[in-house]
Design an enzyme around this catalytic site. Structure first.
Site, PDB file in Angstrom:
ATOM      1  N   LYS A   1      38.932  44.197  39.279  1.00 35.47           N
ATOM      2  CA  LYS A   1      39.442  43.135  40.243  1.00 35.47           C
ATOM      3  C   LYS A   1      40.426  43.584  41.094  1.00 35.47           C
ATOM      4  O   LYS A   1      41.105  44.894  40.881  1.00 35.47           O
ATOM      5  CB  LYS A   1      40.013  42.014  39.472  1.00 35.47           C
ATOM      6  CG  LYS A   1      38.826  41.213  38.829  1.00 35.47           C
ATOM      7  CD  LYS A   1      37.925  40.732  39.802  1.00 35.47           C
ATOM      8  CE  LYS A   1      38.395  39.877  40.661  1.00 35.47           C
ATOM      9  NZ  LYS A   1      37.231  39.372  41.678  1.00 35.47           N
TER      10      LYS A   1
ATOM     11  N   TYR B   1      36.892  46.280  43.384  1.00 31.22           N
ATOM     12  CA  TYR B   1      37.011  45.034  44.493  1.00 31.22           C
ATOM     13  C   TYR B   1      38.221  44.869  45.063  1.00 31.22           C
ATOM     14  O   TYR B   1      39.093  44.610  44.129  1.00 31.22           O
ATOM     15  CB  TYR B   1      36.482  43.580  43.334  1.00 31.22           C
ATOM     16  CG  TYR B   1      34.908  43.813  43.116  1.00 31.22           C
ATOM     17  CD1 TYR B   1      33.761  43.810  43.946  1.00 31.22           C
ATOM     18  CD2 TYR B   1      34.415  43.888  41.758  1.00 31.22           C
ATOM     19  CE1 TYR B   1      32.491  44.087  43.529  1.00 31.22           C
ATOM     20  CE2 TYR B   1      33.111  43.885  41.309  1.00 31.22           C
ATOM     21  CZ  TYR B   1      32.242  43.947  42.224  1.00 31.22           C
ATOM     22  OH  TYR B   1      30.884  44.229  41.823  1.00 31.22           O
TER      23      TYR B   1
END
Length: 374
Positions: free
Chosen positions: A75, A94
């Protein structure tokens, strides 16, 4: 290159950037790995597994960030992680920068090179590092939506497939990409009445051929969206503009016109959401209600099935991670335009045009920064 793997700190995020198998592959290529203790423990990837694969296991994220040449995560970095990034360090994860000005400003100030999984492309025009999680999120969206339709979750008490003598629920999927197709697959399997709306006629034809009479395909117009949203029990937001903020397809007025206890699952919430009334939620508190419509907008849905998601993601990211480590980021991107598409921030500059446009920041072409990079 020394590759760092910190433990994820986002709410209920149990995925991990590299599995022991991926670490072993990096070590085989001549690289080192430093892994924060407990990084994969929640999904059964133990410190001793990482040590056996050749990693050095350390007790604190600060040491991982402080020593590693490249950080590999799942993340987007949280504020405390951004504060640990340094000039010239690579972070591969990400990012979803377009709806997140604070993260973007932090990365720009850090001087780090930020490469986003979600904008790496392939020769087929796809997004190979986003696709595995899109598959998971698409399938989970129906699972989550079906649960939210239950009375004790605030839903209208409808079973997706109905039963003999009772109509099935109406499921609307906005977007026919990887998320949408996987959502359709599961919804059809539950025997719901399923409609997909998309702008791409070719994609609608592909879905029509794939699912035949089990799926209703509709060309996207404001009128079509309004009509189908208001008549649906479950709406799945599955639109994507690579690297950019999601378009707001469903207005608050449309939500207000939905049946009491209907459900919205906005999978596009990572990119800001495609529903006007949507805002990001967490696995701890996944839903809220607006105009008596249940909204499920968890920003890291695949984290709920972290083991499946971790292995699927590693299968996709490993070749790109190795290219970055073997060649250095600049040469790896000169050799591979698809990896170059993942470059979002370098040296205090935004290098992805859609992010710069959506956040009103100065854009510097990736080719320009690569030409100056060693």
């Amino acid at each position: 290159m020394l590759i760092g793997v910190p433990k994820e700190v986002k709410n209920h995020e149990y995925r991990v950037g590299l599995t022991p198998t991926s670490v072993r592959e990096a070590v085989y290529h001549g690289h080192g790995a430093i892994v924060e203790s407990g990084a994969g423990a929640a999904i059964g990837l133990l410190d001793e597994d990482y040590a056996a694969a050749g990693a050095e296991v350390v007790g604190a994220a600060a040491e991982v960030f402080g020593r590693a040449d490249m950080i590999v995560k799942v993340k987007e970095p949280q504020a405390n992680e951004i504060a640990m990034l340094r000039d010239g360090q690579i972070i591969f994860t990400y990012l979803h920068l377009a709806p997140d000005p604070d993260q973007t400003k932090g990365l720009l100030a850090s001087g780090a090179t930020a490469i986003a999984y979600e904008t790496v492309t392939d020769q087929f025009g796809g997004l190979p590092l986003l696709a595995p999680m899109s598959e998971v999120a698409g399938r989970m969206s129906i699972q989550a939506g079906a649960h939210c339709l239950e009375m004790n979750q605030g839903g209208r008490g409808a079973l997706l497939g109905g039963v003999a003598g009772v109509p099935a629920a109406d499921v609307l999927i906005l977007g026919g990409g990887v998320v949408g197709a996987n959502a359709a697959r599961i919804a059809i399997g539950c025997e719901a009445r399923v409609t997909v709306i998309d702008l791409n006629l070719r994609r609608l034809k592909e879905l029509d051929d794939q699912f035949s009479s089990s799926l209703n395909t509709i060309y996207s117009t404001v009128d079509a969206i309004e009509k189908h949203v208001m008549n649906s029990d479950l709406v799945i937001g599955a639109v994507l503009v690579p690297g950019a903020a999601a378009p707001r397809l469903v207005s608050e007025a449309m939500v207000k016109g939905m049946r009491r206890g209907s459900v919205i699952v906005d999978v596009a919430i990572d990119q800001g959401g495609c529903i006007e009334t949507a805002h990001a939620t967490t696995h701890d508190n996944p839903t809220y209600r607006v105009h008596d419509v249940v909204h499920y907008c968890v920003a890291n849905m695949p984290g709920a099935v972290a083991r499946t998601s971790t292995f699927a993601l590693n299968n996709a990211t490993l070749p790109f991670m190795l290219a970055l480590a073997d060649k250095g980021f600049a040469q790896a991107m000169r050799d591979d335009p698809h990896l170059k598409a993942g470059l979002n921030v370098h040296g205090g500059k935004v290098t992805y045009e859609a992010v710069a446009r959506d956040l009103n920041l100065t854009y510097r072409a990736a080719d320009d920064v690569l030409a100056a990079a060693s």
